[in-house]
Design a protein around this motif. Structure first.
Motif, PDB file in Angstrom:
ATOM      1  N   HIS A 264       0.823  -1.215   0.000  1.00  0.00           N
ATOM      2  CA  HIS A 264       0.000   0.000   0.000  1.00  0.00           C
ATOM      3  C   HIS A 264       0.856   1.264   0.000  1.00  0.00           C
ATOM      4  O   HIS A 264       1.985   1.254   0.487  1.00  0.00           O
ATOM      5  CB  HIS A 264      -0.901   0.029   1.237  1.00  0.00           C
ATOM      6  CG  HIS A 264      -1.944  -1.040   1.244  1.00  0.00           C
ATOM      7  ND1 HIS A 264      -3.041  -1.023   0.410  1.00  0.00           N
ATOM      8  CD2 HIS A 264      -2.063  -2.179   1.980  1.00  0.00           C
ATOM      9  CE1 HIS A 264      -3.786  -2.096   0.640  1.00  0.00           C
ATOM     10  NE2 HIS A 264      -3.219  -2.818   1.586  1.00  0.00           N
ATOM     11  N   THR A 265       0.267   2.319  -0.534  1.00  0.00           N
ATOM     12  CA  THR A 265       0.900   3.640  -0.489  1.00  0.00           C
ATOM     13  C   THR A 265       0.043   4.565   0.358  1.00  0.00           C
ATOM     14  O   THR A 265      -1.187   4.567   0.211  1.00  0.00           O
ATOM     15  CB  THR A 265       1.002   4.224  -1.920  1.00  0.00           C
ATOM     16  OG1 THR A 265       1.866   3.394  -2.680  1.00  0.00           O
ATOM     17  CG2 THR A 265       1.549   5.642  -1.889  1.00  0.00           C
ATOM     18  N   ARG A 267       0.530   8.483   0.610  1.00  0.00           N
ATOM     19  CA  ARG A 267       1.411   9.586   0.206  1.00  0.00           C
ATOM     20  C   ARG A 267       1.693  10.484   1.404  1.00  0.00           C
ATOM     21  O   ARG A 267       0.809  10.746   2.212  1.00  0.00           O
ATOM     22  CB  ARG A 267       0.764  10.395  -0.931  1.00  0.00           C
ATOM     23  CG  ARG A 267       1.024   9.763  -2.302  1.00  0.00           C
ATOM     24  CD  ARG A 267       0.364  10.556  -3.397  1.00  0.00           C
ATOM     25  NE  ARG A 267      -1.076  10.373  -3.388  1.00  0.00           N
ATOM     26  CZ  ARG A 267      -1.963  11.363  -3.290  1.00  0.00           C
ATOM     27  NH1 ARG A 267      -1.563  12.613  -3.208  1.00  0.00           N
ATOM     28  NH2 ARG A 267      -3.254  11.093  -3.284  1.00  0.00           N
ATOM     29  N   ARG A 274       2.340  -0.955  -4.530  1.00  0.00           N
ATOM     30  CA  ARG A 274       1.337  -0.790  -5.589  1.00  0.00           C
ATOM     31  C   ARG A 274       0.465  -2.039  -5.758  1.00  0.00           C
ATOM     32  O   ARG A 274      -0.343  -2.104  -6.669  1.00  0.00           O
ATOM     33  CB  ARG A 274       2.030  -0.492  -6.930  1.00  0.00           C
ATOM     34  CG  ARG A 274       2.813   0.810  -6.993  1.00  0.00           C
ATOM     35  CD  ARG A 274       1.906   2.039  -6.919  1.00  0.00           C
ATOM     36  NE  ARG A 274       0.904   2.059  -7.983  1.00  0.00           N
ATOM     37  CZ  ARG A 274       1.092   2.592  -9.183  1.00  0.00           C
ATOM     38  NH1 ARG A 274       2.227   3.139  -9.481  1.00  0.00           N
ATOM     39  NH2 ARG A 274       0.126   2.582 -10.084  1.00  0.00           N
ATOM     40  N   ASP A 278      -4.403   2.406  -3.038  1.00  0.00           N
ATOM     41  CA  ASP A 278      -3.792   3.565  -2.401  1.00  0.00           C
ATOM     42  C   ASP A 278      -4.658   3.957  -1.201  1.00  0.00           C
ATOM     43  O   ASP A 278      -5.875   4.053  -1.300  1.00  0.00           O
ATOM     44  CB  ASP A 278      -3.753   4.710  -3.421  1.00  0.00           C
ATOM     45  CG  ASP A 278      -3.051   5.942  -2.884  1.00  0.00           C
ATOM     46  OD1 ASP A 278      -1.965   6.271  -3.399  1.00  0.00           O
ATOM     47  OD2 ASP A 278      -3.594   6.594  -1.957  1.00  0.00           O
ATOM     48  N   THR A 280      -4.083   6.761   0.802  1.00  0.00           N
ATOM     49  CA  THR A 280      -3.801   8.133   1.249  1.00  0.00           C
ATOM     50  C   THR A 280      -5.028   8.823   1.847  1.00  0.00           C
ATOM     51  O   THR A 280      -4.921   9.545   2.827  1.00  0.00           O
ATOM     52  CB  THR A 280      -3.262   8.973   0.072  1.00  0.00           C
ATOM     53  OG1 THR A 280      -2.182   8.254  -0.519  1.00  0.00           O
ATOM     54  CG2 THR A 280      -2.785  10.327   0.533  1.00  0.00           C
TER      55      THR A 280
END
Ligand code: HEC
Ligand code: CU
Length: 337
Positions: A264-265, A267, A274, A278, A280
């Motif tokens: 997971h990202t 930000r 990836r 996401d 965020t």
């Protein structure tokens, strides 16, 4: 979690009920919210109006012939009756040709008007994954590009050009209130144009069997007036806010210290995975795991601990977290508005 698997599946199913109950209003092709779904509905209604009387007439004729044939089987044909029969058959063949032509031409014209919309489109790429949707917004300015998941926000009245791709198997994008189906095919790029003419949340569904959790691969298209869409977009471009209180700080630590970062990202933190959605701005989404669960702290906790119990087969592994760690992680993730 110590509940037996069967009980956990029932609990997950029960959690879906409120979602399922509202689906009819948000996912009906008979209630179009854009020009293309409207065109498809008109074609369908026209087809029913043509086909239904013909079906009734043919059935009646068959029944009539069956009943009558029994009494008149031995009556010899006269030349006059013969001629009348030939004229009737010729007339019906001509009528069939006309009907099929009308049908074909309306079909072609519907397909033509479905293929493209006028105006400068918002460009979105939708990437299918087993079993969730990655959403990428394109912009000529690199820092205005955006990646999110399972929810597509669009401005009302503006055409949207959705480019469809897949990372694994064939999926199919279908938001019945906006358009028909279009496949997401690995190694091939498909496109579909959309426009929502009224604000609303329109549910979509993967419409091509794509494996064990195909049924739990839904998404939402959220159409908002331009100003609200712009505000949403600006907020999404921001990195995640730094956690302010001690619980959330601990939650972020738990996130960064566990396997989550591999997939997971978020930000604004040193993460770049990836393989999963996401996260965020996870707290701002309506649902978790591609429309499978409502986005509440309880469901989020259940998901993080035991994704396999909720979506057996998903690539997210179960997580063995200390209770305090889990609580902090939930607070942190839900706080990512
Ligand atoms: C091996 C990869 C992997 C790891 C490790 C992983 N996840 Fe996931 N995660 C996924 C995938 C794939 C999905 C999408 C599942 C689906 O919807 O079918 C997902 C979905 C989610 C979602 C729902 C997102 C959404 O948009 O609905 C959350 C929240 C989440 N993961 C949190 C976590 C947390 C917290 C951790 C660490 C404790 C973690 N994940 C570890 C792969 C992973
Ligand atoms: Cu699918």
């Amino acid at each position: 979690m110590t509940l037996p698997l069967r009980a956990r599946r029932w609990a997950a199913a029960a959690a879906l009920l409120p979602l399922a109950a509202c689906d009819q209003r948000v996912q009906s092709a008979l209630d179009p919210a854009g020009p293309q779904a409207e065109r498809i509905r008109r074609l369908m209604v026209m087809s029913i109006w043509i086909a239904a009387p013909i079906a009734v007439a043919v059935t009646a004729a068959v029944v009539w012939a069956a009943l009558r044939g029994r009494d008149s089987a031995h009556v010899p044909e006269t030349p006059r009756a013969d001629r009348r029969m030939a004229a009737t058959v010729a007339g019906l063949v001509a009528a069939t040709v006309v009907v099929l032509f009308v049908w074909m031409i309306s079909d072609f014209s519907a397909i033509r008007s479905l293929s493209k919309l006028d105006g400068r489109p918002l460009a979105v790429t939708l990437v299918g994954h087993q079993w969730w949707w990655e959403v990428q917004y394109h912009d000529s300015v690199a820092s205005h590009q955006l990646t999110t998941a399972n929810e597509i926000h669009i401005p009302v009245g503006r055409p949207v050009l959705v480019t469809l791709e897949s990372r694994d198997v064939i999926h199919s994008f279908w938001v019945p209130r906006l358009h028909g189906k279009r496949d997401l095919i690995p190694g091939y790029t498909n496109r579909i144009w959309l426009r929502a003419d009224k604000p609303g949340a329109f549910r979509g569904q993967c419409a091509e069997f794509c494996g064990q959790q195909h049924a739990n691969m839904a998404l939402w298209v959220i159409a908002e007036p331009q100003a609200r869409f712009d505000a949403w977009y600006r907020a999404q471009l921001q990195p995640a806010a730094a956690p302010a209180d001690s619980t959330r700080i601990a939650g972020q630590k738990a996130f960064l210290g566990n396997s989550c970062v591999m997939c997971h990202t978020i930000r604004g933190t040193p993460t770049g995975g990836r393989n999963g959605p996401d996260l965020t701005h996870l707290g701002g989404r309506r649902t978790l795991a591609a429309g499978t669960l409502p986005n509440t702290p309880g469901h989020l906790g259940g998901w993080v601990v035991d994704p396999q119990g909720i979506k057996p087969g998903t690539t997210m592994p179960p997580n063995n977290l200390r209770p305090d760690e889990l609580r902090a992680l939930i607070a942190y993730l839900e706080g990512l508005k």
